[in-house]
Design a protein around this motif. Structure first.
Motif, PDB file in Angstrom:
ATOM      1  N   GLU A   5       0.830  -1.206   0.000  1.00  0.00           N
ATOM      2  CA  GLU A   5       0.000   0.000   0.000  1.00  0.00           C
ATOM      3  C   GLU A   5       0.867   1.260   0.000  1.00  0.00           C
ATOM      4  N   THR A   7       3.798   1.523  -1.264  1.00  0.00           N
ATOM      5  CA  THR A   7       4.388   1.632  -2.601  1.00  0.00           C
ATOM      6  C   THR A   7       3.348   2.129  -3.592  1.00  0.00           C
ATOM      7  N   ASP A   8       2.083   1.672  -3.447  1.00  0.00           N
ATOM      8  CA  ASP A   8       1.008   2.217  -4.282  1.00  0.00           C
ATOM      9  C   ASP A   8       0.941   3.724  -4.114  1.00  0.00           C
ATOM     10  N   GLU A   9       1.064   4.183  -2.874  1.00  0.00           N
ATOM     11  CA  GLU A   9       1.041   5.626  -2.612  1.00  0.00           C
ATOM     12  C   GLU A   9       2.194   6.321  -3.332  1.00  0.00           C
ATOM     13  N   ILE A  47       1.120  -0.574 -11.044  1.00  0.00           N
ATOM     14  CA  ILE A  47       0.523  -1.288  -9.910  1.00  0.00           C
ATOM     15  C   ILE A  47       0.514  -2.790 -10.183  1.00  0.00           C
ATOM     16  N   CYS A  68      -6.197  -5.969 -12.664  1.00  0.00           N
ATOM     17  CA  CYS A  68      -5.680  -4.674 -13.113  1.00  0.00           C
ATOM     18  C   CYS A  68      -6.307  -4.239 -14.433  1.00  0.00           C
TER      19      CYS A  68
END
Length: 149
Positions: A5, A7-9, A47, A68
């Motif tokens: 999460e 890293t998603d940010e 992602i 995805c």
């Protein structure tokens, strides 16, 4: 917050997409959603790669790719809906307005089908778009276009 999460940010921040503080930091505001929709191909590719690199044993690479792709498709479809809803009417002739509204209605139906096929609950805002937006576009002189002027 899990590592993935965070890293998603980082991916979102690369595209200047940040969560709105006034929503408790859980949601994106309109400007950020627009960027997410417009850059969905690149963002979802990043992602997807991240999810594949850090997948759990019970999740397959194919499941991640499918997810995805489904999310990317939903973002592209909603981008189309909002683009049409915010189109300045080129003409106010009945034929042009009817054609534009019919195209918008079709785009909304595709986006809603995508959301339902993914198992998402339909929020009151989505219901409003699905059931009321095109009527508003047909009955508001000049449509629902909003100028930034």
């Amino acid at each position: 917050m899990r590592w993935v999460e965070m890293t998603d940010e980082r991916i979102f921040k690369t595209y200047k997409i940040v969560r709105a503080a006034y929503h408790g930091g859980d949601d994106f505001n309109g400007v950020n959603i627009i960027t997410l929709m417009q850059k969905s191909q690149e963002i979802m590719t990043e992602i997807q790669q991240l999810m594949i690199e850090h997948k759990r044993n019970h999740t397959t690479e194919e499941e991640i790719k499918t997810l995805c792709t489904e999310v990317r498709t939903a973002l592209v479809l909603w981008d189309d809906v909002f683009s049409k809803a915010n189109t300045k009417y080129e003409s106010t002739t009945v034929d042009w307005v009817t054609k534009h509204c019919n195209e918008t209605e079709k785009s909304i139906a595709q986006a809603m089908f995508q959301m339902r096929s993914m198992g998402f609950s339909i929020t009151p805002k989505m219901h409003g778009l699905e059931c009321h937006l095109v009527h508003l576009m047909r009955t508001t002189p000049g449509g629902t276009y909003s100028s930034d002027d």
